[in-house]
Design an enzyme around this catalytic site. Structure first.
Site, PDB file in Angstrom:
ATOM      1  N   ASN A 102      42.876  47.923  42.100  1.00 17.75           N
ATOM      2  CA  ASN A 102      43.988  48.648  41.477  1.00 17.75           C
ATOM      3  C   ASN A 102      44.675  49.536  42.499  1.00 17.75           C
ATOM      4  O   ASN A 102      44.052  50.046  43.427  1.00 17.75           O
ATOM      5  CB  ASN A 102      43.479  49.482  40.305  1.00 17.75           C
ATOM      6  CG  ASN A 102      42.978  48.604  39.189  1.00 17.75           C
ATOM      7  OD1 ASN A 102      43.290  47.413  39.161  1.00 17.75           O
ATOM      8  ND2 ASN A 102      42.202  49.175  38.292  1.00 17.75           N
ATOM      9  N   HIS A 119      43.727  46.987  47.742  1.00 19.00           N
ATOM     10  CA  HIS A 119      45.107  46.482  47.696  1.00 19.00           C
ATOM     11  C   HIS A 119      46.154  47.570  47.899  1.00 19.00           C
ATOM     12  O   HIS A 119      47.324  47.360  47.612  1.00 19.00           O
ATOM     13  CB  HIS A 119      45.347  45.754  46.364  1.00 19.00           C
ATOM     14  CG  HIS A 119      44.564  44.477  46.249  1.00 19.00           C
ATOM     15  ND1 HIS A 119      44.486  43.749  45.088  1.00 19.00           N
ATOM     16  CD2 HIS A 119      43.841  43.789  47.166  1.00 19.00           C
ATOM     17  CE1 HIS A 119      43.715  42.667  45.284  1.00 19.00           C
ATOM     18  NE2 HIS A 119      43.315  42.675  46.532  1.00 19.00           N
TER      19      HIS A 119
HETATM   20  P1  NAD Z   1      44.430  40.503  36.386  1.00 20.20           P
HETATM   21  O1  NAD Z   1      45.680  40.983  35.693  1.00 20.20           O
HETATM   22  O2  NAD Z   1      44.447  39.190  37.059  1.00 20.20           O
HETATM   23  O3  NAD Z   1      43.222  40.453  35.330  1.00 20.20           O
HETATM   24  C1  NAD Z   1      42.976  41.482  34.448  1.00 20.20           C
HETATM   25  C2  NAD Z   1      41.645  41.208  33.752  1.00 20.20           C
HETATM   26  O4  NAD Z   1      41.364  42.337  32.931  1.00 20.20           O
HETATM   27  C3  NAD Z   1      41.620  39.984  32.856  1.00 20.20           C
HETATM   28  O5  NAD Z   1      40.456  39.228  33.146  1.00 20.20           O
HETATM   29  C4  NAD Z   1      41.552  40.560  31.434  1.00 20.20           C
HETATM   30  O6  NAD Z   1      40.776  39.758  30.570  1.00 20.20           O
HETATM   31  C5  NAD Z   1      40.880  41.875  31.682  1.00 20.20           C
HETATM   32  N1  NAD Z   1      41.182  42.936  30.726  1.00 20.20           N
HETATM   33  C6  NAD Z   1      42.325  43.135  30.008  1.00 20.20           C
HETATM   34  N2  NAD Z   1      42.208  44.264  29.270  1.00 20.20           N
HETATM   35  C7  NAD Z   1      40.992  44.788  29.559  1.00 20.20           C
HETATM   36  C8  NAD Z   1      40.292  45.956  29.120  1.00 20.20           C
HETATM   37  N3  NAD Z   1      40.847  46.835  28.249  1.00 20.20           N
HETATM   38  N4  NAD Z   1      39.047  46.183  29.616  1.00 20.20           N
HETATM   39  C9  NAD Z   1      38.482  45.316  30.505  1.00 20.20           C
HETATM   40  N5  NAD Z   1      39.086  44.207  30.929  1.00 20.20           N
HETATM   41  C10 NAD Z   1      40.329  43.940  30.468  1.00 20.20           C
HETATM   42  O7  NAD Z   1      44.036  41.691  37.341  1.00 20.20           O
HETATM   43  P2  NAD Z   1      43.166  41.713  38.677  1.00 20.20           P
HETATM   44  O8  NAD Z   1      41.956  40.882  38.511  1.00 20.20           O
HETATM   45  O9  NAD Z   1      43.040  43.139  39.006  1.00 20.20           O
HETATM   46  O10 NAD Z   1      44.043  41.033  39.817  1.00 20.20           O
HETATM   47  C11 NAD Z   1      45.438  41.027  39.874  1.00 20.20           C
HETATM   48  C12 NAD Z   1      46.111  41.883  40.940  1.00 20.20           C
HETATM   49  O11 NAD Z   1      46.976  42.727  40.227  1.00 20.20           O
HETATM   50  C13 NAD Z   1      45.308  42.796  41.801  1.00 20.20           C
HETATM   51  O12 NAD Z   1      45.597  42.472  43.100  1.00 20.20           O
HETATM   52  C14 NAD Z   1      45.852  44.224  41.537  1.00 20.20           C
HETATM   53  O13 NAD Z   1      46.144  44.867  42.756  1.00 20.20           O
HETATM   54  C15 NAD Z   1      47.121  44.017  40.811  1.00 20.20           C
HETATM   55  N6  NAD Z   1      47.409  44.928  39.666  1.00 20.20           N
HETATM   56  C16 NAD Z   1      46.986  46.228  39.681  1.00 20.20           C
HETATM   57  C17 NAD Z   1      47.229  47.073  38.589  1.00 20.20           C
HETATM   58  C18 NAD Z   1      46.759  48.509  38.639  1.00 20.20           C
HETATM   59  O14 NAD Z   1      46.672  49.090  39.711  1.00 20.20           O
HETATM   60  N7  NAD Z   1      46.419  49.124  37.491  1.00 20.20           N
HETATM   61  C19 NAD Z   1      47.891  46.580  37.465  1.00 20.20           C
HETATM   62  C20 NAD Z   1      48.328  45.226  37.477  1.00 20.20           C
HETATM   63  C21 NAD Z   1      48.053  44.415  38.594  1.00 20.20           C
END
Ligand code: NAD
Ligand code: ZN
Length: 244
Positions: A102, A119
């Protein structure tokens, strides 16, 4: 393995390594990429904005997207999952390590210290000319692009984009922590983005226990020891709080 055994393994572990993804921040109201496929930005795929090519082609649009996400995370608060992980860190001390994918900074805001951001981070910018990393101004007054405080060149978001390398020292530290962990926790990540997702497999390969917290099955599920099928806050509470 049962939930009871998973909980016991975690309680007994001297070394715990944690990997978090967007799902860990979902309960803070920060959309995962899948959830982000709605609203104003739905016509852009994150893959099409989060890349060096996109930035070269259209830096204004890329910066507008990151400036909006920066504003959103400054208004969000760490949720119970961030707080429970910070508590686990206090319990395990030097035996604790957290690697996050994140970029929202919420683990640190919940008090986490033994952590690496694989990241990057939305609240800082990086100068491609001289390497300086600097905090962004207040989101209310910020108009991108920020100028480098050292050499005045326009700075880019301090994010690791698709096709770019992860920060080497952070990845090395994370790899070591996952190799040495008695228990690894994988929270809210889809397991599709490598090399971060490969960390879970390091622990497994070394004979450790790997526990996932995710409401849905993931790419990693078949390789793990145990899966808690719940959102991050409740799933972690089930693993960490012995009072039920
Ligand atoms: P992803 O979006 O690919 O996957 C998210 C996962 O979280 C899914 O498997 C989903 O089932 C699960 N999920 C959804 N709600 C949930 C909850 N309440 N509790 C637990 N699990 C839950 O995200 P990723 O695997 O982090 O990879 C994607 C890329 O996106 C990363 O490189 C990241 O840097 C970036 N990203 C970061 C943020 C952030 O900083 N908050 C937000 C969006 C994307
Ligand atoms: Zn500079």
């Amino acid at each position: 393995m049962t939930l009871e055994q998973a909980r016991a393994a975690l309680a007994a572990a001297r070394r715990v390594a944690v990997l978090t993804g967007a799902g860990a921040s979902a309960e803070s109201g920060i959309p995962t990429f899948r959830d982000a496929q709605t609203g104003h930005w739905a016509r852009f795929r994150p893959e099409d904005l989060a890349s060096p090519d996109a930035y070269r082609r259209d830096p204004e649009t890329v910066w507008a997207w990151y400036a909006g996400r920066y504003r959103d995370v400054t208004q969000a608060q760490p949720n119970e999952a961030h707080h429970l992980l910070a508590r686990l860190e206090r319990e395990k001390g030097d035996g604790f390590f957290l690697a996050t994918q994140n970029v929202d900074g919420l683990h640190a805001r919940a008090g986490g210290e033994r952590l690496v951001e694989l990241h990057g981070n939305l609240s800082t910018a990086r100068c491609e000319t001289c390497g300086t990393v600097a905090p962004l101004p207040d989101p209310e007054t910020f108009t991108p692009p920020p100028g480098c405080p050292v050499c005045a060149a326009p700075m880019r978001p301090n994010i690791v984009w698709f096709g770019e390398f992860l920060p080497e020292l952070a990845l090395e530290a994370a790899t070591r922590a996952f190799e040495e962990a008695d228990v690894a926790l994988i929270v809210g990540t889809s397991g599709q983005v490598y090399p971060a997702a490969g960390l879970a497999l390091e622990t497994r390969r070394a004979g450790g226990v790997v526990i996932e917290v995710n409401p849905d099955e993931t790419e990693l599920t078949p390789y793990l020891t145990y899966s808690v099928r719940d959102v991050a806050s409740r799933g972690l509470l089930a693993l960490l709080d012995p009072t039920d």
